[in-house]
Design an enzyme around this catalytic site. Structure first.
Site, PDB file in Angstrom:
ATOM      1  CD  GLU A 160      -3.214  -2.153   1.484  1.00  0.00           C
ATOM      2  OE1 GLU A 160      -3.641  -0.079   2.448  1.00  0.00           O
ATOM      3  OE2 GLU A 160      -3.951  -2.956   2.073  1.00  0.00           O
ATOM      4  CD  GLU A 176      -5.806  -5.745   4.081  1.00  0.00           C
ATOM      5  OE1 GLU A 176      -6.377  -6.596   4.895  1.00  0.00           O
ATOM      6  OE2 GLU A 176      -5.753  -3.898   4.356  1.00  0.00           O
ATOM      7  CD  GLU A 228      -7.924   0.797   3.360  1.00  0.00           C
ATOM      8  OE1 GLU A 228      -9.066   0.331   4.179  1.00  0.00           O
ATOM      9  OE2 GLU A 228      -7.403   0.029   2.882  1.00  0.00           O
TER      10      GLU A 228
HETATM   11  C1  NOJ Z   1      -9.044  -2.692   6.004  1.00  0.00           C
HETATM   12  C2  NOJ Z   1      -9.117  -3.124   4.443  1.00  0.00           C
HETATM   13  O1  NOJ Z   1      -8.644  -2.720   3.372  1.00  0.00           O
HETATM   14  C3  NOJ Z   1     -10.417  -2.316   4.706  1.00  0.00           C
HETATM   15  O2  NOJ Z   1     -11.338  -2.303   3.108  1.00  0.00           O
HETATM   16  C4  NOJ Z   1     -11.358  -3.169   5.162  1.00  0.00           C
HETATM   17  O3  NOJ Z   1     -12.732  -1.829   5.951  1.00  0.00           O
HETATM   18  C5  NOJ Z   1     -10.477  -2.846   6.890  1.00  0.00           C
HETATM   19  N1  NOJ Z   1      -9.098  -3.391   6.353  1.00  0.00           N
HETATM   20  C6  NOJ Z   1     -11.027  -3.614   7.800  1.00  0.00           C
HETATM   21  O4  NOJ Z   1     -11.289  -5.470   7.936  1.00  0.00           O
HETATM   22 CA    CA Z   2      -6.265  -2.143   3.218  1.00  0.00          CA
END
Ligand code: NOJ
Ligand code: CA
Length: 707
Positions: free
Chosen positions: A180, A477, A501
């Site tokens: 990321e 991940e 995100e």
């Molecule tokens: C990281 C993920 O990329 C995201 O999409 C998710 O909402 C959160 N973790 C919680 O699982």
């Molecule tokens: Ca993530």
């Protein structure tokens, strides 16, 4: 004196790395791509070490580069070989992916297997299997079953890539836990041996060595592109690349560096072993890179017989509110994953042509995220009725997308995998998002890297279990995709990217990011980026979740989107995934004229054309829907505004299309006038040209409706 001893030591250390020039034996074996433009030369050098080099259109683009392994507790497998046999073949097929960027894929290559044996005892054997495609070279190591090599531990893979020019590269550092990052753009000579970890407070390395793959390069004269990655990663560790500074053989030398176990072992193996393919995509243009399907072609055909459960999904979800900090996954705040809200989402999906609804935070354990085995994969919070919600979804013909966040506690997840996937299967849920946001610990708190051999095994184990339970996966991940979706087409999409995100709780993703992603991470496989944010200024929202992230990730930022609205639409076409989310809150879509594009845009395609591109600068992609005759186009630019004139000759020649163009207004801007867009209708056909006017950080999205 000291200097000469030092030099001697350096040379002794790399002594196996002999070059073709020094070779006593001239037994070069060549392998040509089917069109003859790419040529791979293999030979044993003077110390009988296997080396390869590559030419593209008669120009050497990889000079003599080494192959082989260093082993633990036994002699290395690097030199002193003889060729005992060679096998050559040609292969050609066309196959039809269940879902994809096109409805049929050509797989054509010539191959060469070189069988090597040590000249002296213990006479161990290793084969190197090369394939030459029209768009690149791939090779893998095959350790056959044999008397004198049974169990072994690889402590270093010595595969080398000696480039011949100082290419411009797009690369991310080799963090062993996450991909990321925003890509760096620099000459390959400037990729450092070590980058100080400053971006991820929770990463466990102080320094990152070299770069992760895919790493993409363009030659200084822009006469060809190269991208290094791997295919069919199973029972092995993920590969990163480290620059070999001061190599006597190339100024631009890189070596494979595998992600280690906790004691430094790289791969614990037994013969027979087939390594993943080391892939070198080689094309004239950036556009051709995006058309390559070599990574998929290096994987075995589909092994799933009943594929009826595998469906591309366009989805909405209970998700962004948690990232914005309005709601929480657990019950320590507004809990959005409740029965009523989920039903509301299902109804919205039905009404607006979505076939999936993701629900995050329905299962217990979120209050202790990042603590040992906190997640309970099967017990809902008291305000969520799984059976009722699943029945409701089924009645509306909408797929519920389940969620298994593990926080990295993969062993706990493995123990409950059967239970979790059975629960989903029994409730008619065929799609699950998994997540590994946290450090993987196992065997009494032993830490593992996300991209090491143990986790690679974990991800593949979950994939196979999912297939047995008729479940498709969206892995967050993840281990990077390596084309396994050809064999297990229930592996729909991956994160493995600095996705949407990050805009909610970091300084955000610059426009350059999505202009470089298709050429880098996108070459590996589908990206679950989750586009479609319409409310582009959310600075007024409360920040509890972001505070949580700040605590975990050392991030301290109110977040922010760096995009125009029209660009958000274009991302559905330029970023490929058979799962695409409309990620914003439902109230931002209701009655929004631009939402028509997201309602209509498909997620499965029969044809893809890359109309125009410069890596990191801009990209224009056109795709034809699989279930209709309509075409869709997405164009994005980086921080610079630009006008791009395109030919529409990708359209079917016998038709006149009704085109609906969603574009930036003349004064739109990714920072200070984000939501300024307009919709224009036009009649257009294959003979026409079209001027796309992209604002800084902007984009254009077009629906070409066939009569
Ligand atoms: C990281 C993920 O990329 C995201 O999409 C998710 O909402 C959160 N973790 C919680 O699982
Ligand atoms: Ca993530």
């Amino acid at each position: 004196m000291q200097r000469s001893i030092f030099l001697f030591l350096v040379l002794a250390f790399i002594s196996f790395a002999c070059t073709q020039k020094k070779s006593a034996d001239n037994g070069t074996i060549s392998l040509n791509s089917p069109n003859g433009e790419i040529v791979l030369d293999f030979k044993l050098c003077d110390i009988k070490s296997p080396i390869y080099s590559v030419k593209f259109q008669d120009k050497e683009i990889i000079s003599s580069s080494n192959l082989g392994f260093e082993f633990k507790n036994q002699p290395d497998l690097l030199e002193g070989f003889k060729v005992i046999d060679t096998v050559e073949n040609s292969f050609k097929e066309t196959w039809e992916p269940l879902w994809g960027q096109e409805s049929s894929i050509k797989n054509e290559f010539n191959e060469l297997i070189v069988k090597l044996e040590e000249e002296k005892a213990p006479n161990r054997k290793i084969n190197i299997h090369f394939k030459a495609f029209n768009d690149g070279i791939a090779f893998r190591y095959e350790v056959p079953e044999q008397e004198n090599l049974k169990d072994f531990i690889i402590i270093d893979e010595k595969t080398t890539f000696n480039f011949t020019e100082d290419h411009t590269a797009w690369w991310i550092p080799s963090d062993y836990d996450t991909y990321e990052f925003i890509h760096n753009e620099s000459p390959i000579s400037q990729i450092p041996e070590a980058t100080k970890n400053s971006q991820h407070g929770h990463s466990r390395q102080d320094h990152w060595k070299g770069a992760n793959t895919p790493i993409t390069m363009q030659s200084p004269d822009k006469d060809y592109c190269i991208a290094i990655h791997e295919a069919n990663l199973q029972n092995y560790a993920g590969m990163t690349l480290i620059p070999v500074k001061d190599s006597p053989y190339s100024d631009f030398s890189f070596e494979a560096d595998l992600v280690p176990w906790d004691n430094g072992d790289k791969v614990r193996a037994s013969a027979p072993l087939k390594s993943p393919w080391r892939t070198i995509l080689i094309t004239k243009t950036p556009e051709e890179l995006l058309k390559s399907r070599m990574i998929l072609n290096l994987n075995e055909p589909n092994k799933i017989t009943d594929t009826s459960f595998i469906k591309p999904l366009k989805y909405i979800g209970i998700w962004w509110s948690m990232h914005l900090g309005i709601a929480t996954w657990g019950q320590n705040g507004r809990h959005d994953a409740n029965t009523e809200n989920t039903k509301k989402h299902i109804e919205f999906a039905k009404k607006h042509n979505f076939n999936g609804v993701l629900v995050e935070g329905w299962n217990q354990g979120w209050e202790q995220w990042y603590q040992d085995d906190n997640f309970d994969y099967v017990t809902p919070y008291d305000d969520f009725d799984l059976a009722a919600v699943s029945k409701f979804a089924e009645a509306k013909d909408v797929e519920l997308i389940g969620h298994c966040e593990t926080g990295g506690q993969f062993e706990g997840f493995e123990k409950r995998l059967e239970e979790a996937f059975s629960l989903y299967e029994n409730n008619g849920i065929n799609a699950v998002k998994t997540g590994y946001a946290g450090t993987p610990f196992g065997e009494g708190k032993k830490p593992y890297f996300h991209h090491g051999q143990r986790m690679v095994e974990h991800y593949n184990k979950v994939l196979k279990a999912a297939a047995e339970h008729k479940i498709t996966l969206d892995v967050h991940e993840p281990i990077k995709p390596t084309g396994l979706a050809r064999t297990y087409p229930n592996l729909m999409s991956h994160e493995g990217v600095r996705g949407m995100e990050w805009n909610s709780w970091s300084d955000g993703n610059p426009p350059f990011h999505t202009c470089s992603l298709p050429f880098t991470r996108g070459l590996a496989g589908p990206i679950d980026y989750t586009p479609g944010i319409f409310d582009l200024d959310f600075s007024e929202n409360p920040l509890p979740t972001r505070k949580l992230w700040n605590k975990i990730g050392g991030l301290d930022n109110p977040g922010g989107m760096h995009s125009t609205l029209a660009r958000q639409l274009a991302l559905y076409v330029v970023l490929y995934s058979p799962l695409q989310m409309a990620s914003d809150l439902l109230e931002h879509y209701e009655n929004h004229p631009a939402f028509e594009f997201i309602e209509k845009v498909p997620v499965d395609w029969s044809e893809t054309e890359i109309v125009d591109a410069e890596i990191g600068d801009y990209l224009v992609t056109a795709r034809k829907a699989k279930d209709s005759e309509n075409w869709y186009l997405g164009a994005i630019t980086n921080e610079e505004a630009r006008t791009i004139t395109i030919k529409l000759d990708f359209l079917d020649t016998d038709k006149t299309y009704q085109a609906k163009i969603f574009q930036d207004t003349a004064d739109a801007h990714y920072e200070n006038n984000q939501e300024a867009y307009e919709i224009i209708s036009k009649e257009l056909s294959a003979n026409d040209e079209l001027e796309l006017k992209l604002a800084a950080g902007g984009g254009t999205a077009i629906i070409f409706e066939s009569p």
